[in-house]
Design an enzyme around this catalytic site. Structure first.
Site, PDB file in Angstrom:
ATOM      1  N   SER A  45       0.853  -1.183   0.000  1.00 47.13           N
ATOM      2  CA  SER A  45       0.000   0.000   0.000  1.00 47.13           C
ATOM      3  C   SER A  45       0.885   1.227   0.000  1.00 47.13           C
ATOM      4  O   SER A  45       2.027   1.167   0.469  1.00 47.13           O
ATOM      5  CB  SER A  45      -0.869   0.008   1.259  1.00 47.13           C
ATOM      6  OG  SER A  45      -1.543   1.249   1.418  1.00 47.13           O
ATOM      7  N   TYR A  58      -1.307  -0.211  10.648  1.00 41.30           N
ATOM      8  CA  TYR A  58      -1.512  -0.586   9.246  1.00 41.30           C
ATOM      9  C   TYR A  58      -0.295  -0.186   8.419  1.00 41.30           C
ATOM     10  O   TYR A  58       0.204  -0.984   7.617  1.00 41.30           O
ATOM     11  CB  TYR A  58      -2.781   0.086   8.706  1.00 41.30           C
ATOM     12  CG  TYR A  58      -3.088  -0.244   7.278  1.00 41.30           C
ATOM     13  CD1 TYR A  58      -3.688  -1.453   6.938  1.00 41.30           C
ATOM     14  CD2 TYR A  58      -2.794   0.648   6.255  1.00 41.30           C
ATOM     15  CE1 TYR A  58      -3.979  -1.766   5.615  1.00 41.30           C
ATOM     16  CE2 TYR A  58      -3.075   0.347   4.930  1.00 41.30           C
ATOM     17  CZ  TYR A  58      -3.670  -0.856   4.621  1.00 41.30           C
ATOM     18  OH  TYR A  58      -3.953  -1.161   3.310  1.00 41.30           O
ATOM     19  N   LYS A  62       2.330  -2.706   6.270  1.00 41.64           N
ATOM     20  CA  LYS A  62       2.614  -2.569   4.837  1.00 41.64           C
ATOM     21  C   LYS A  62       4.097  -2.280   4.605  1.00 41.64           C
ATOM     22  O   LYS A  62       4.673  -2.730   3.615  1.00 41.64           O
ATOM     23  CB  LYS A  62       1.720  -1.499   4.211  1.00 41.64           C
ATOM     24  CG  LYS A  62       0.236  -1.864   4.247  1.00 41.64           C
ATOM     25  CD  LYS A  62      -0.030  -3.185   3.537  1.00 41.64           C
ATOM     26  CE  LYS A  62      -1.509  -3.503   3.447  1.00 41.64           C
ATOM     27  NZ  LYS A  62      -1.795  -4.664   2.584  1.00 41.64           N
ATOM     28  N   THR A  89      -5.633   5.292  -3.208  1.00 40.21           N
ATOM     29  CA  THR A  89      -7.047   5.405  -2.886  1.00 40.21           C
ATOM     30  C   THR A  89      -7.849   4.669  -3.950  1.00 40.21           C
ATOM     31  O   THR A  89      -8.048   5.161  -5.057  1.00 40.21           O
ATOM     32  CB  THR A  89      -7.471   6.886  -2.817  1.00 40.21           C
ATOM     33  OG1 THR A  89      -6.608   7.560  -1.898  1.00 40.21           O
ATOM     34  CG2 THR A  89      -8.893   7.017  -2.336  1.00 40.21           C
TER      35      THR A  89
END
Length: 160
Positions: A45, A58, A62, A89
């Site tokens: 991400s 989070y 990642k 996004t």
């Protein structure tokens, strides 16, 4: 936030994002090596590179995947390419769920976000799938140990 997480949060996020990919690598890489080649694509991400507020756990999970990609690529060099795809996004149910409780209606919030992204739209799952299709193709055979951001130019922006 790092000051608010608990062990259950840690186990869930790290279990899914990091341990899940370790289990995948453990079982798929031997098959790829036995057949003489393969490509492992790990979904990371942009959160690995951008400090999203209120998402330290989070982001850390990642970021761990980014390091894992490089390590696996060197450990299995010559037979298995290991690459990542870093969505930004993307219009998914997970994104919609993360917007629950915001004062703006979802459509208004999405329109505001889309205006801020340099390509002027949010990404789609198809955008990510096309990037993965490229990464596993022979056209990408010299790409290894890195991740491809699929984020419409968001990382080029100053902090919002």
């Amino acid at each position: 936030r790092a000051t608010d997480f608990n062990l259950n949060d840690w186990n869930l996020v790290m279990g899914v994002n990091v341990m899940g990919n370790f289990w995948l690598a453990k079982h798929v890489i031997p098959v790829m090596e036995a057949q003489g080649k393969g490509v492992l694509v790990i979904t990371t991400s942009v959160a690995a590179f951008v400090g999203f507020p209120e998402h330290a756990l989070y982001c850390a999970s990642k970021g761990a995947l980014e390091s894992m990609i490089r390590a696996l690529a060197t450990d299995h060099a010559g037979k298995v390419r290991v690459v990542g795809v870093c969505p930004g996004t993307i219009d998914t149910p997970m994104l919609a769920a993360s917007a629950e409780g915001w004062p703006q209606p979802l459509e208004e919030l999405y329109a505001d976000v889309a205006r801020r992204i340099p390509v002027r739209r949010m990404g789609t799952p198809e955008d990510v799938a096309k990037a993965v299709a490229f990464l596993i193709s022979d056209d990408a055979e010299y790409i290894n140990a890195v991740s491809l951001p699929v984020e419409g130019g968001t990382m080029a922006l100053p902090p919002w």
